[in-house]
Write an enzyme that holds these catalytic residues in place. Structure first.
Site, mmCIF file in Angstrom:
data_model
loop_
_atom_site.group_PDB
_atom_site.id
_atom_site.type_symbol
_atom_site.label_atom_id
_atom_site.label_comp_id
_atom_site.label_asym_id
_atom_site.label_seq_id
_atom_site.Cartn_x
_atom_site.Cartn_y
_atom_site.Cartn_z
ATOM 1 C CE1 TYR A 75 -4.175 1.447 -0.272
ATOM 2 C CE2 TYR A 75 -3.529 2.772 1.625
ATOM 3 C CZ TYR A 75 -4.390 2.520 0.582
ATOM 4 O OH TYR A 75 -5.477 3.338 0.386
ATOM 5 C CE LYS A 87 -6.965 6.482 0.080
ATOM 6 N NZ LYS A 87 -7.850 7.307 -0.766
HETATM 7 P P1 NAD Z 1 -11.584 3.555 -8.804
HETATM 8 O O1 NAD Z 1 -10.366 3.221 -9.595
HETATM 9 O O2 NAD Z 1 -12.871 3.122 -9.327
HETATM 10 O O3 NAD Z 1 -11.637 5.105 -8.480
HETATM 11 C C1 NAD Z 1 -10.477 5.920 -8.360
HETATM 12 C C2 NAD Z 1 -10.775 7.153 -9.171
HETATM 13 O O4 NAD Z 1 -9.723 8.102 -9.038
HETATM 14 C C3 NAD Z 1 -10.920 6.849 -10.675
HETATM 15 O O5 NAD Z 1 -12.205 7.224 -11.101
HETATM 16 C C4 NAD Z 1 -9.878 7.744 -11.320
HETATM 17 O O6 NAD Z 1 -10.325 8.305 -12.533
HETATM 18 C C5 NAD Z 1 -9.736 8.812 -10.241
HETATM 19 N N1 NAD Z 1 -8.516 9.593 -10.456
HETATM 20 C C6 NAD Z 1 -7.229 9.183 -10.454
HETATM 21 N N2 NAD Z 1 -6.429 10.211 -10.799
HETATM 22 C C7 NAD Z 1 -7.238 11.284 -11.031
HETATM 23 C C8 NAD Z 1 -7.015 12.620 -11.455
HETATM 24 N N3 NAD Z 1 -5.784 13.081 -11.701
HETATM 25 N N4 NAD Z 1 -8.089 13.433 -11.591
HETATM 26 C C9 NAD Z 1 -9.340 12.998 -11.359
HETATM 27 N N5 NAD Z 1 -9.619 11.736 -10.959
HETATM 28 C C10 NAD Z 1 -8.567 10.895 -10.812
HETATM 29 O O7 NAD Z 1 -11.297 2.881 -7.383
HETATM 30 P P2 NAD Z 1 -12.063 2.974 -5.978
HETATM 31 O O8 NAD Z 1 -11.491 1.845 -5.189
HETATM 32 O O9 NAD Z 1 -13.503 3.097 -6.163
HETATM 33 O O10 NAD Z 1 -11.454 4.305 -5.348
HETATM 34 C C11 NAD Z 1 -12.243 5.394 -4.862
HETATM 35 C C12 NAD Z 1 -11.651 5.876 -3.557
HETATM 36 O O11 NAD Z 1 -11.852 4.873 -2.562
HETATM 37 C C13 NAD Z 1 -10.149 6.115 -3.586
HETATM 38 O O12 NAD Z 1 -9.845 7.235 -2.796
HETATM 39 C C14 NAD Z 1 -9.593 4.871 -2.941
HETATM 40 O O13 NAD Z 1 -8.313 5.077 -2.381
HETATM 41 C C15 NAD Z 1 -10.636 4.668 -1.862
HETATM 42 N N6 NAD Z 1 -10.659 3.353 -1.231
HETATM 43 C C16 NAD Z 1 -10.690 2.232 -1.985
HETATM 44 C C17 NAD Z 1 -10.709 1.008 -1.358
HETATM 45 C C18 NAD Z 1 -10.692 -0.261 -2.154
HETATM 46 O O14 NAD Z 1 -10.319 -1.306 -1.625
HETATM 47 N N7 NAD Z 1 -11.113 -0.250 -3.398
HETATM 48 C C19 NAD Z 1 -10.712 0.918 0.050
HETATM 49 C C20 NAD Z 1 -10.708 2.095 0.766
HETATM 50 C C21 NAD Z 1 -10.681 3.323 0.130
#
Ligand code: NAD
Length: 257
Positions: free
Chosen positions: A157, A164
Protein backbone atom coordinates in the site's frame (compact mmCIF):
# COMPACT_ATOMS: atom_id res chain seq x y z
CA UNK A 1 -33.70 12.21 7.27
CA UNK A 2 -31.77 10.69 4.37
CA UNK A 3 -34.09 12.21 1.79
CA UNK A 4 -32.15 14.07 -0.91
CA UNK A 5 -35.10 15.67 -2.64
CA UNK A 6 -34.04 19.14 -3.82
CA UNK A 7 -30.38 18.50 -2.98
CA UNK A 8 -27.56 18.80 -5.47
CA UNK A 9 -24.18 17.13 -5.35
CA UNK A 10 -20.83 16.89 -7.10
CA UNK A 11 -19.30 13.42 -7.34
CA UNK A 12 -15.64 13.04 -8.35
CA UNK A 13 -13.94 9.69 -9.00
CA UNK A 14 -16.08 7.36 -11.10
CA UNK A 15 -14.07 5.09 -13.40
CA UNK A 16 -16.58 2.29 -13.98
CA UNK A 17 -19.50 0.44 -12.42
CA UNK A 18 -17.23 -1.03 -9.72
CA UNK A 19 -16.10 2.40 -8.48
CA UNK A 20 -17.07 3.05 -4.88
CA UNK A 21 -18.32 6.55 -5.71
CA UNK A 22 -20.62 5.13 -8.38
CA UNK A 23 -22.45 3.35 -5.54
CA UNK A 24 -22.60 6.70 -3.72
CA UNK A 25 -24.06 8.34 -6.84
CA UNK A 26 -26.75 5.63 -6.99
CA UNK A 27 -27.52 5.90 -3.25
CA UNK A 28 -28.02 9.67 -3.39
CA UNK A 29 -29.78 9.92 -6.77
CA UNK A 30 -32.21 7.14 -5.79
CA UNK A 31 -33.14 9.30 -2.77
CA UNK A 32 -33.88 12.30 -4.96
CA UNK A 33 -30.54 14.10 -5.46
CA UNK A 34 -29.51 15.80 -8.68
CA UNK A 35 -25.79 15.34 -9.30
CA UNK A 36 -22.84 16.31 -11.45
CA UNK A 37 -20.46 13.45 -12.16
CA UNK A 38 -16.90 14.14 -13.24
CA UNK A 39 -14.53 11.87 -15.10
CA UNK A 40 -10.79 11.74 -15.66
CA UNK A 41 -10.15 11.79 -19.47
CA UNK A 42 -9.95 8.09 -20.30
CA UNK A 43 -13.13 7.23 -18.38
CA UNK A 44 -15.48 9.58 -20.24
CA UNK A 45 -17.28 6.84 -22.15
CA UNK A 46 -17.83 4.71 -19.02
CA UNK A 47 -19.22 7.63 -17.05
CA UNK A 48 -21.49 8.75 -19.92
CA UNK A 49 -22.88 5.21 -20.18
CA UNK A 50 -23.42 4.83 -16.43
CA UNK A 51 -25.07 8.22 -16.15
CA UNK A 52 -27.74 7.15 -18.64
CA UNK A 53 -28.93 4.61 -16.05
CA UNK A 54 -29.67 7.19 -13.34
CA UNK A 55 -33.27 8.22 -12.65
CA UNK A 56 -32.38 11.93 -12.83
CA UNK A 57 -29.95 12.70 -15.67
CA UNK A 58 -26.70 14.05 -14.20
CA UNK A 59 -24.44 16.76 -15.48
CA UNK A 60 -21.30 14.99 -16.78
CA UNK A 61 -18.08 17.02 -16.78
CA UNK A 62 -14.36 16.43 -17.25
CA UNK A 63 -12.14 17.01 -14.23
CA UNK A 64 -8.54 16.09 -13.74
CA UNK A 65 -7.94 17.06 -10.12
CA UNK A 66 -4.32 18.04 -10.83
CA UNK A 67 -5.66 20.96 -12.89
CA UNK A 68 -6.88 24.08 -11.06
CA UNK A 69 -8.48 25.37 -14.26
CA UNK A 70 -10.52 22.17 -14.74
CA UNK A 71 -11.63 22.33 -11.10
CA UNK A 72 -12.66 25.99 -11.56
CA UNK A 73 -14.56 25.11 -14.74
CA UNK A 74 -16.48 22.36 -12.89
CA UNK A 75 -17.63 24.73 -10.15
CA UNK A 76 -18.64 27.44 -12.66
CA UNK A 77 -20.75 24.93 -14.57
CA UNK A 78 -22.26 23.51 -11.37
CA UNK A 79 -23.14 27.04 -10.21
CA UNK A 80 -24.76 27.80 -13.59
CA UNK A 81 -26.80 24.59 -13.58
CA UNK A 82 -27.62 24.08 -9.89
CA UNK A 83 -27.20 27.57 -8.40
CA UNK A 84 -25.62 26.03 -5.28
CA UNK A 85 -24.33 22.75 -3.88
CA UNK A 86 -25.35 20.57 -0.94
CA UNK A 87 -22.72 17.85 -1.07
CA UNK A 88 -19.42 16.78 -2.58
CA UNK A 89 -18.03 13.26 -2.83
CA UNK A 90 -14.27 12.92 -3.36
CA UNK A 91 -13.04 9.55 -4.60
CA UNK A 92 -9.93 10.44 -6.61
CA UNK A 93 -6.75 8.58 -5.74
CA UNK A 94 -3.62 7.57 -7.62
CA UNK A 95 -0.14 6.21 -7.10
CA UNK A 96 2.23 4.94 -9.78
CA UNK A 97 2.47 1.18 -10.22
CA UNK A 98 6.12 1.09 -9.13
CA UNK A 99 5.26 2.84 -5.87
CA UNK A 100 2.68 0.09 -5.15
CA UNK A 101 4.95 -2.87 -5.77
CA UNK A 102 8.53 -1.97 -4.88
CA UNK A 103 9.92 -1.58 -1.34
CA UNK A 104 8.51 1.55 0.35
CA UNK A 105 12.02 2.92 0.88
CA UNK A 106 12.34 3.20 -2.91
CA UNK A 107 9.46 5.71 -3.16
CA UNK A 108 10.60 8.40 -5.60
CA UNK A 109 10.21 12.13 -5.00
CA UNK A 110 7.97 12.43 -8.07
CA UNK A 111 5.91 9.37 -7.13
CA UNK A 112 5.38 10.79 -3.65
CA UNK A 113 4.40 14.21 -5.04
CA UNK A 114 1.93 12.76 -7.50
CA UNK A 115 0.23 10.46 -4.95
CA UNK A 116 -0.11 13.34 -2.49
CA UNK A 117 -1.37 15.81 -5.09
CA UNK A 118 -4.07 13.56 -6.55
CA UNK A 119 -5.07 11.62 -3.43
CA UNK A 120 -4.80 14.23 -0.68
CA UNK A 121 -4.38 17.83 -1.91
CA UNK A 122 -7.32 17.52 -4.29
CA UNK A 123 -9.74 17.35 -1.35
CA UNK A 124 -8.61 20.82 -0.26
CA UNK A 125 -9.02 22.22 -3.79
CA UNK A 126 -12.53 20.74 -4.14
CA UNK A 127 -13.59 21.89 -0.66
CA UNK A 128 -12.42 25.44 -1.48
CA UNK A 129 -14.31 25.46 -4.76
CA UNK A 130 -17.46 24.08 -3.14
CA UNK A 131 -17.51 26.49 -0.20
CA UNK A 132 -19.21 29.52 -1.85
CA UNK A 133 -21.79 27.24 -3.48
CA UNK A 134 -22.51 25.50 -0.17
CA UNK A 135 -22.78 28.84 1.63
CA UNK A 136 -25.64 29.67 -0.75
CA UNK A 137 -27.46 26.62 0.68
CA UNK A 138 -26.69 27.45 4.30
CA UNK A 139 -24.10 24.67 4.57
CA UNK A 140 -23.14 21.34 3.07
CA UNK A 141 -21.48 17.97 3.51
CA UNK A 142 -18.23 16.71 2.00
CA UNK A 143 -17.22 13.04 2.10
CA UNK A 144 -13.96 11.47 0.99
CA UNK A 145 -12.75 7.87 0.94
CA UNK A 146 -9.81 6.55 2.88
CA UNK A 147 -8.28 3.26 3.97
CA UNK A 148 -6.81 1.79 7.16
CA UNK A 149 -3.42 1.76 5.43
CA UNK A 150 -3.20 5.36 6.73
CA UNK A 151 -2.54 4.00 10.23
CA UNK A 152 -1.26 0.46 9.75
CA UNK A 153 1.10 -1.13 7.29
CA UNK A 154 -0.39 -3.25 4.51
CA UNK A 155 1.87 -4.94 1.94
CA UNK A 156 2.45 -2.73 -1.11
CA UNK A 157 0.00 0.00 0.00
CA UNK A 158 3.15 2.08 0.55
CA UNK A 159 2.92 5.74 -0.50
CA UNK A 160 -0.87 5.48 -0.69
CA UNK A 161 -0.88 4.88 3.07
CA UNK A 162 1.06 8.11 3.55
CA UNK A 163 -1.35 9.95 1.22
CA UNK A 164 -4.35 8.58 3.14
CA UNK A 165 -2.82 9.76 6.44
CA UNK A 166 -2.55 13.24 4.88
CA UNK A 167 -6.09 12.95 3.53
CA UNK A 168 -7.46 12.12 6.99
CA UNK A 169 -5.59 15.09 8.48
CA UNK A 170 -7.11 17.22 5.69
CA UNK A 171 -10.55 16.04 6.82
CA UNK A 172 -9.93 17.29 10.36
CA UNK A 173 -8.41 20.64 9.35
CA UNK A 174 -11.11 21.30 6.75
CA UNK A 175 -13.81 20.34 9.26
CA UNK A 176 -12.40 22.91 11.69
CA UNK A 177 -12.04 25.58 8.99
CA UNK A 178 -15.42 25.15 7.32
CA UNK A 179 -17.51 24.16 10.36
CA UNK A 180 -18.47 27.78 11.16
CA UNK A 181 -20.06 27.92 7.66
CA UNK A 182 -22.04 24.75 8.55
CA UNK A 183 -20.00 22.73 6.07
CA UNK A 184 -19.18 19.25 7.38
CA UNK A 185 -16.20 17.18 6.24
CA UNK A 186 -15.95 13.45 6.92
CA UNK A 187 -14.30 10.34 5.51
CA UNK A 188 -15.37 6.77 5.11
CA UNK A 189 -12.60 4.26 5.67
CA UNK A 190 -13.78 1.38 3.52
CA UNK A 191 -12.67 -2.21 3.70
CA UNK A 192 -10.89 -3.56 0.59
CA UNK A 193 -13.01 -3.82 -2.57
CA UNK A 194 -11.92 -5.07 -6.00
CA UNK A 195 -11.89 -1.90 -8.11
CA UNK A 196 -9.50 -0.71 -10.83
CA UNK A 197 -7.42 1.21 -8.29
CA UNK A 198 -7.29 -1.69 -5.85
CA UNK A 199 -6.11 -4.07 -8.57
CA UNK A 200 -3.04 -1.85 -9.00
CA UNK A 201 -1.85 -2.81 -5.50
CA UNK A 202 0.48 -5.80 -5.63
CA UNK A 203 -1.04 -8.86 -3.85
CA UNK A 204 -4.39 -7.13 -3.25
CA UNK A 205 -6.35 -10.40 -3.21
CA UNK A 206 -4.39 -11.59 -0.17
CA UNK A 207 -5.71 -8.51 1.71
CA UNK A 208 -9.27 -9.52 0.74
CA UNK A 209 -8.61 -13.03 2.11
CA UNK A 210 -7.28 -11.76 5.44
CA UNK A 211 -10.38 -9.59 5.93
CA UNK A 212 -12.63 -12.55 5.17
CA UNK A 213 -10.84 -14.60 7.85
CA UNK A 214 -10.39 -11.99 10.57
CA UNK A 215 -13.04 -9.26 10.33
CA UNK A 216 -15.72 -9.67 13.02
CA UNK A 217 -18.37 -10.04 10.30
CA UNK A 218 -16.15 -12.65 8.52
CA UNK A 219 -16.64 -11.08 5.10
CA UNK A 220 -15.63 -8.22 2.89
CA UNK A 221 -17.74 -5.13 2.24
CA UNK A 222 -19.64 -4.26 -0.92
CA UNK A 223 -19.70 -0.92 -2.71
CA UNK A 224 -23.45 -0.62 -2.05
CA UNK A 225 -22.78 -0.76 1.70
CA UNK A 226 -20.28 2.07 1.40
CA UNK A 227 -22.86 3.95 -0.70
CA UNK A 228 -25.44 3.67 2.07
CA UNK A 229 -22.99 4.85 4.75
CA UNK A 230 -22.03 7.78 2.52
CA UNK A 231 -25.70 8.69 2.02
CA UNK A 232 -25.93 8.93 5.82
CA UNK A 233 -22.89 11.22 6.07
CA UNK A 234 -24.09 13.37 3.18
CA UNK A 235 -27.60 13.71 4.55
CA UNK A 236 -29.20 15.67 7.37
CA UNK A 237 -29.27 12.45 9.44
CA UNK A 238 -25.61 13.17 10.32
CA UNK A 239 -25.86 16.92 10.76
CA UNK A 240 -23.89 16.98 14.04
CA UNK A 241 -21.05 14.81 12.68
CA UNK A 242 -17.89 16.38 11.25
CA UNK A 243 -14.16 15.65 11.22
CA UNK A 244 -14.99 11.95 11.53
CA UNK A 245 -13.43 8.87 9.90
CA UNK A 246 -16.25 6.33 9.74
CA UNK A 247 -15.02 2.73 9.48
CA UNK A 248 -17.08 0.70 6.98
CA UNK A 249 -14.94 -2.42 7.00
CA UNK A 250 -16.97 -5.29 8.52
CA UNK A 251 -15.21 -4.36 11.79
CA UNK A 252 -11.71 -5.41 10.67
CA UNK A 253 -10.08 -2.43 12.39
CA UNK A 254 -10.93 -3.72 15.87
CA UNK A 255 -9.13 -7.03 15.38
CA UNK A 256 -5.88 -7.49 17.32
CA UNK A 257 -5.06 -10.59 15.26
P1 NAD B 1 -11.58 3.56 -8.80
O1 NAD B 1 -10.37 3.22 -9.60
O2 NAD B 1 -12.87 3.12 -9.33
O3 NAD B 1 -11.64 5.11 -8.48
C1 NAD B 1 -10.48 5.92 -8.36
C2 NAD B 1 -10.77 7.15 -9.17
O4 NAD B 1 -9.72 8.10 -9.04
C3 NAD B 1 -10.92 6.85 -10.67
O5 NAD B 1 -12.21 7.22 -11.10
C4 NAD B 1 -9.88 7.74 -11.32
O6 NAD B 1 -10.33 8.30 -12.53
C5 NAD B 1 -9.74 8.81 -10.24
N1 NAD B 1 -8.52 9.59 -10.46
C6 NAD B 1 -7.23 9.18 -10.45
N2 NAD B 1 -6.43 10.21 -10.80
C7 NAD B 1 -7.24 11.28 -11.03
C8 NAD B 1 -7.01 12.62 -11.46
N3 NAD B 1 -5.78 13.08 -11.70
N4 NAD B 1 -8.09 13.43 -11.59
C9 NAD B 1 -9.34 13.00 -11.36
N5 NAD B 1 -9.62 11.74 -10.96
C10 NAD B 1 -8.57 10.89 -10.81
O7 NAD B 1 -11.30 2.88 -7.38
P2 NAD B 1 -12.06 2.97 -5.98
O8 NAD B 1 -11.49 1.85 -5.19
O9 NAD B 1 -13.50 3.10 -6.16
O10 NAD B 1 -11.45 4.30 -5.35
C11 NAD B 1 -12.24 5.39 -4.86
C12 NAD B 1 -11.65 5.88 -3.56
O11 NAD B 1 -11.85 4.87 -2.56
C13 NAD B 1 -10.15 6.11 -3.59
O12 NAD B 1 -9.84 7.23 -2.80
C14 NAD B 1 -9.59 4.87 -2.94
O13 NAD B 1 -8.31 5.08 -2.38
C15 NAD B 1 -10.64 4.67 -1.86
N6 NAD B 1 -10.66 3.35 -1.23
C16 NAD B 1 -10.69 2.23 -1.98
C17 NAD B 1 -10.71 1.01 -1.36
C18 NAD B 1 -10.69 -0.26 -2.15
O14 NAD B 1 -10.32 -1.31 -1.63
N7 NAD B 1 -11.11 -0.25 -3.40
C19 NAD B 1 -10.71 0.92 0.05
C20 NAD B 1 -10.71 2.09 0.77
C21 NAD B 1 -10.68 3.32 0.13
Amino acid sequence: MTDFTGKTGLIVGIANKRSIVWAIAQATVSRGARVALTYQGRFEENVQELSAGLATPPLVLPCDVTSDSEIDAVFSRVEQEFGGLDFVVHGAAFARKEELSEPFANTSREGFRLAMDISAYSLIALARGATPLMEKRGGGSIVTLTYLGSERVFPNYNVMGVAKAALEANVRYLAADLGPKNIRVNAISAGPIKTISAMGIGGFSSILNVYRERAPLRRNVETGEVGEAAAFLLSDASKAITGEILMVDAGFHVSGM
